[in-house]
Design an enzyme around this catalytic site. Structure first.
Site, PDB file in Angstrom:
ATOM      1  CB  THR A  42      -0.877   0.004   1.268  1.00 62.76           C
ATOM      2  OG1 THR A  42      -1.727  -1.148   1.229  1.00 62.76           O
ATOM      3  CG2 THR A  42      -1.748   1.250   1.367  1.00 62.76           C
ATOM      4  CB  SER A  44       2.564   7.537  -2.900  1.00 58.09           C
ATOM      5  OG  SER A  44       3.728   7.571  -2.101  1.00 58.09           O
ATOM      6  N   GLY A 109       3.679   1.569   7.880  1.00 55.27           N
ATOM      7  CA  GLY A 109       2.369   1.861   8.454  1.00 55.27           C
ATOM      8  C   GLY A 109       1.933   3.299   8.288  1.00 55.27           C
ATOM      9  N   GLY A 111       0.657   4.513   5.869  1.00 55.60           N
ATOM     10  CA  GLY A 111      -0.639   4.479   5.192  1.00 55.60           C
ATOM     11  C   GLY A 111      -1.681   3.673   5.963  1.00 55.60           C
ATOM     12  CD  GLU A 117       1.566  -1.902   4.304  1.00 52.91           C
ATOM     13  OE1 GLU A 117       1.394  -1.066   3.412  1.00 52.91           O
ATOM     14  OE2 GLU A 117       2.158  -1.633   5.355  1.00 52.91           O
TER      15      GLU A 117
HETATM   16  C1  5RP Z   1       1.473   1.861   4.284  1.00 51.52           C
HETATM   17  C2  5RP Z   1       2.953   1.714   4.246  1.00 51.52           C
HETATM   18  C3  5RP Z   1       3.662   2.302   3.078  1.00 51.52           C
HETATM   19  O1  5RP Z   1       4.367   1.303   2.436  1.00 51.52           O
HETATM   20  C4  5RP Z   1       4.579   3.383   3.566  1.00 51.52           C
HETATM   21  O2  5RP Z   1       3.834   4.323   4.329  1.00 51.52           O
HETATM   22  C5  5RP Z   1       5.291   4.086   2.414  1.00 51.52           C
HETATM   23  O3  5RP Z   1       4.356   4.827   1.685  1.00 51.52           O
HETATM   24  P1  5RP Z   1       4.772   5.737   0.455  1.00 51.52           P
HETATM   25  O4  5RP Z   1       5.210   4.833  -0.636  1.00 51.52           O
HETATM   26  O5  5RP Z   1       3.507   6.501   0.136  1.00 51.52           O
HETATM   27  O6  5RP Z   1       5.874   6.657   0.930  1.00 51.52           O
HETATM   28  O7  5RP Z   1       3.569   1.134   5.099  1.00 51.52           O
HETATM   29  O8  5RP Z   1       0.941   1.365   5.488  1.00 51.52           O
END
Ligand code: 5RP
Length: 236
Positions: A42, A44, A109, A111, A117
């Site tokens: 999960t 971006s 985490g 996100g 995950e």
């Molecule tokens: C979501 C996560 C994501 O992998 C982490 O926050 C990185 O996110 P991004 O690619 O948007 O920087 O652990 O729970």
């Protein structure tokens, strides 16, 4: 008064952080084999991977997803999403990180998808972390540590973090406690320096009310594709 949107973060040689994420997302395709069901994280950076994966959707069976958000993106692009219970194992899981150290231990985490995950990672033989170079750290803990908790235990768990020097706060969305895909809450803990990620993960995971701590040390990255101004580097 008009407001100007912020410029994308510029990195050396004119690459933005967003472009680095695109590059690592595309680079991760080399770990996907024809006929695979792919574990999908999960965030971006993972969104860039999902977009790239759509280009080879005819060659794979589908994906197991770690969040409602990723499921919706996969399905919108015509990629079948399987229930984790229907899949005994995965050859690979592709996911991002908020921090990763030189040994492949990750903090995740940001996100709010850390529990699913970790479940998807547990199913996979190989964990490929995709990240831009801002995520590489010596010691985990500068990014506030996400911890998914059962709501009735949140204050008790916050006090336990305070006893080890951390400051925990409840993650909010629109002024209310954020509710995860699992119906739980998230604490974000500042002020920690996680020098022994394996021991830390084991310790916090056994506190009553902790659903998942956002340290991925027992299920660390097998490979990290790091987007840098010099290109995509393979670490770990
Ligand atoms: C979501 C996560 C994501 O992998 C982490 O926050 C990185 O996110 P991004 O690619 O948007 O920087 O652990 O729970």
């Amino acid at each position: 008064m008009t407001t100007t949107p912020p410029l994308p973060r510029q990195l050396p040689r004119g690459l933005t952080q967003d472009e680095l994420k695109t590059r690592v997302g595309q680079a991760a395709l080399r770990y996907v084999l024809p006929g695979d069901i792919v574990g999908v994280g999960t965030g971006s950076t993972v969104n860039k991977f999902i977009d790239a994966l759509a280009g080879m959707k005819e060659q794979i069976k589908g994906a197991v997803s770690s969040s409602v958000a990723s499921t919706e993106r996969l399905q919108a692009l015509g990629i079948a999403v399987f229930d984790a219970n229907a899949v005994p194992s995965l050859s690979v899981c592709i996911d991002g990180a908020d921090e990763i150290d030189g040994q492949g231990h990750m903090l995740k985490g940001g996100g709010a998808a850390l529990t699913r995950e970790k479940i998807v990672a547990a199913l996979a033989e190989r964990f490929v972390c995709i990240a831009d170079e801002s995520k590489l750290v010596r010691t985990l803990g500068q990014f506030p540590l996400p911890v998914e908790v059962i709501p009735m235990a949140a204050r008790h768990i916050a006090r336990r973090f305070a006893a080890m020097g951390g400051q925990a706060s409840l993650r909010l969305r629109n002024g209310q406690a954020l509710v995860t895909d699992n119906g739980q809450h998230i604490l974000d803990v500042k002020g920690l320096s996680i020098t022994d990620p394996l021991a830390f993960e084991s310790q916090v995971n056994q506190w009553p009310g902790v659903v998942t701590v956002g340290v991925f040390a027992h299920q660390k990255a097998s490979v990290c594709l790091l987007g840098t101004a010099q290109g995509v580097k393979t670490l770990v």
